[in-house]
Write a protein that holds these residues in place. Structure first.
Motif, PDB file in Angstrom:
ATOM      1  N   GLY A 118      54.926  26.190  41.703  1.00 32.96           N
ATOM      2  CA  GLY A 118      54.386  27.522  41.946  1.00 32.96           C
ATOM      3  C   GLY A 118      52.998  27.460  42.541  1.00 32.96           C
ATOM      4  O   GLY A 118      52.375  26.399  42.595  1.00 32.96           O
ATOM      5  N   SER A 119      52.545  28.585  43.004  1.00 32.28           N
ATOM      6  CA  SER A 119      51.182  28.680  43.522  1.00 32.28           C
ATOM      7  C   SER A 119      50.559  29.958  42.969  1.00 32.28           C
ATOM      8  O   SER A 119      51.262  30.937  42.712  1.00 32.28           O
ATOM      9  CB  SER A 119      51.184  28.702  45.047  1.00 32.28           C
ATOM     10  N   PRO A 120      49.260  29.936  42.769  1.00 30.07           N
ATOM     11  CA  PRO A 120      48.598  31.098  42.173  1.00 30.07           C
ATOM     12  C   PRO A 120      48.659  32.312  43.100  1.00 30.07           C
ATOM     13  O   PRO A 120      48.865  32.169  44.300  1.00 30.07           O
ATOM     14  CB  PRO A 120      47.157  30.624  41.974  1.00 30.07           C
ATOM     15  N   PRO A 121      48.467  33.494  42.537  1.00 35.17           N
ATOM     16  CA  PRO A 121      48.435  34.702  43.366  1.00 35.17           C
ATOM     17  C   PRO A 121      47.293  34.639  44.381  1.00 35.17           C
ATOM     18  O   PRO A 121      46.300  33.930  44.165  1.00 35.17           O
ATOM     19  CB  PRO A 121      48.177  35.830  42.361  1.00 35.17           C
ATOM     20  N   ASP A 122      47.458  35.358  45.489  1.00 34.24           N
ATOM     21  CA  ASP A 122      46.352  35.489  46.441  1.00 34.24           C
ATOM     22  C   ASP A 122      45.165  36.096  45.704  1.00 34.24           C
ATOM     23  O   ASP A 122      45.346  36.952  44.837  1.00 34.24           O
ATOM     24  CB  ASP A 122      46.740  36.422  47.592  1.00 34.24           C
ATOM     25  N   GLU A 123      43.949  35.653  46.052  1.00 40.50           N
ATOM     26  CA  GLU A 123      42.752  36.169  45.393  1.00 40.50           C
ATOM     27  C   GLU A 123      41.950  37.008  46.374  1.00 40.50           C
ATOM     28  O   GLU A 123      41.660  36.580  47.484  1.00 40.50           O
ATOM     29  CB  GLU A 123      41.898  35.015  44.866  1.00 40.50           C
ATOM     30  N   LEU A 124      41.602  38.208  45.941  1.00 38.15           N
ATOM     31  CA  LEU A 124      40.799  39.106  46.770  1.00 38.15           C
ATOM     32  C   LEU A 124      39.324  38.741  46.670  1.00 38.15           C
ATOM     33  O   LEU A 124      38.906  38.042  45.744  1.00 38.15           O
ATOM     34  CB  LEU A 124      41.003  40.559  46.314  1.00 38.15           C
ATOM     35  N   ASP A 125      38.541  39.259  47.624  1.00 40.25           N
ATOM     36  CA  ASP A 125      37.092  39.020  47.621  1.00 40.25           C
ATOM     37  C   ASP A 125      36.357  39.946  46.658  1.00 40.25           C
ATOM     38  O   ASP A 125      35.261  39.627  46.212  1.00 40.25           O
ATOM     39  CB  ASP A 125      36.517  39.201  49.029  1.00 40.25           C
ATOM     40  N   SER A 126      36.934  41.124  46.397  1.00 37.86           N
ATOM     41  CA  SER A 126      36.300  42.063  45.471  1.00 37.86           C
ATOM     42  C   SER A 126      37.381  42.819  44.719  1.00 37.86           C
ATOM     43  O   SER A 126      38.558  42.783  45.089  1.00 37.86           O
ATOM     44  CB  SER A 126      35.391  43.046  46.216  1.00 37.86           C
ATOM     45  N   ASP A 127      36.977  43.501  43.662  1.00 35.49           N
ATOM     46  CA  ASP A 127      37.954  44.278  42.898  1.00 35.49           C
ATOM     47  C   ASP A 127      37.937  45.754  43.296  1.00 35.49           C
ATOM     48  O   ASP A 127      38.393  46.612  42.554  1.00 35.49           O
ATOM     49  CB  ASP A 127      37.770  44.094  41.395  1.00 35.49           C
ATOM     50  N   ASP A 128      37.463  46.033  44.490  1.00 37.17           N
ATOM     51  CA  ASP A 128      37.437  47.386  45.027  1.00 37.17           C
ATOM     52  C   ASP A 128      38.871  47.847  45.299  1.00 37.17           C
ATOM     53  O   ASP A 128      39.660  47.122  45.921  1.00 37.17           O
ATOM     54  CB  ASP A 128      36.607  47.419  46.313  1.00 37.17           C
ATOM     55  N   ILE A 129      39.211  49.037  44.852  1.00 37.17           N
ATOM     56  CA  ILE A 129      40.578  49.539  44.999  1.00 37.17           C
ATOM     57  C   ILE A 129      40.977  49.657  46.473  1.00 37.17           C
ATOM     58  O   ILE A 129      42.146  49.460  46.809  1.00 37.17           O
ATOM     59  CB  ILE A 129      40.766  50.880  44.246  1.00 37.17           C
ATOM     60  N   LYS A 130      40.026  49.910  47.362  1.00 38.51           N
ATOM     61  CA  LYS A 130      40.350  50.003  48.798  1.00 38.51           C
ATOM     62  C   LYS A 130      40.840  48.665  49.329  1.00 38.51           C
ATOM     63  O   LYS A 130      41.775  48.613  50.119  1.00 38.51           O
ATOM     64  CB  LYS A 130      39.141  50.486  49.595  1.00 38.51           C
TER      65      LYS A 130
END
Length: 165
Positions: A118-130
């Motif tokens: 498996g591979s980890p989920p993609d990671e976003l740069d911020s937790d901004d809902i947009k």
């Protein structure tokens, strides 16, 4: 330490010391209660922009976020997104859903990736809902999570994860 204190002053000194300690303990307990009260209101939603995705059971959501399942409804392959490692919401989410810390999950995903399972989920740069919504627009079978108060009404909420579950 107390040799120079008058015999009459010693009991008063000890009473003041005990009162001060009890006051400090009381203030510490009140601070913990305030922190707990703030976290009681946190509830997360696992959601998608794809209206064809069915609701998730808690066990299915756990399987997805543990990498034990990559499909919903047998054949619909999904993609997960994760908030940044530094996000307080990521820590809270994993504690609430899986009972794990971010560092424990990082180790878990590293083991899966190393073994090729498996591979980890993609990671976003911020937790901004947009930014979450933009990622979901780019990934039609994508699934994300966020505090429920920040989730727009037009998304397909697959499951909610309340505090303490």
């Amino acid at each position: 330490m107390f040799k120079g204190l008058n015999v009459r002053v010693r009991p008063i000194y000890f009473q003041l010391l005990i009162a001060l300690l009890l006051c400090c303990i009381s203030l510490s307990l009140q601070a913990v209660e305030v922190i707990d009260d703030e976290n009681d209101d946190v509830e997360f939603a696992i959601f998608s922009l794809n209206d064809d995705l069915p609701p998730l059971s808690k066990s299915k959501a756990r399987m997805l976020y543990r990498g034990k399942s990559k499909k919903i409804s047998g054949s619909l392959k999904i993609v997960l997104v994760d908030l940044p490692e530094t996000s307080i919401h990521r820590e809270e989410f994993y504690k609430m859903l899986l009972g794990k810390s971010v560092s424990q999950m990082n180790g878990y995903w590293a083991g899966l990736a190393f073994s090729g399972r498996g591979s980890p989920p993609d990671e976003l740069d911020s937790d901004d809902i947009k930014q979450i919504l933009k990622w979901l627009n780019d990934n039609p079978n994508g699934i994300a999570y966020a505090p429920i108060e920040s989730v727009p009404e037009e998304v397909n909420i697959l499951i909610t994860v309340p505090q303490g579950e």
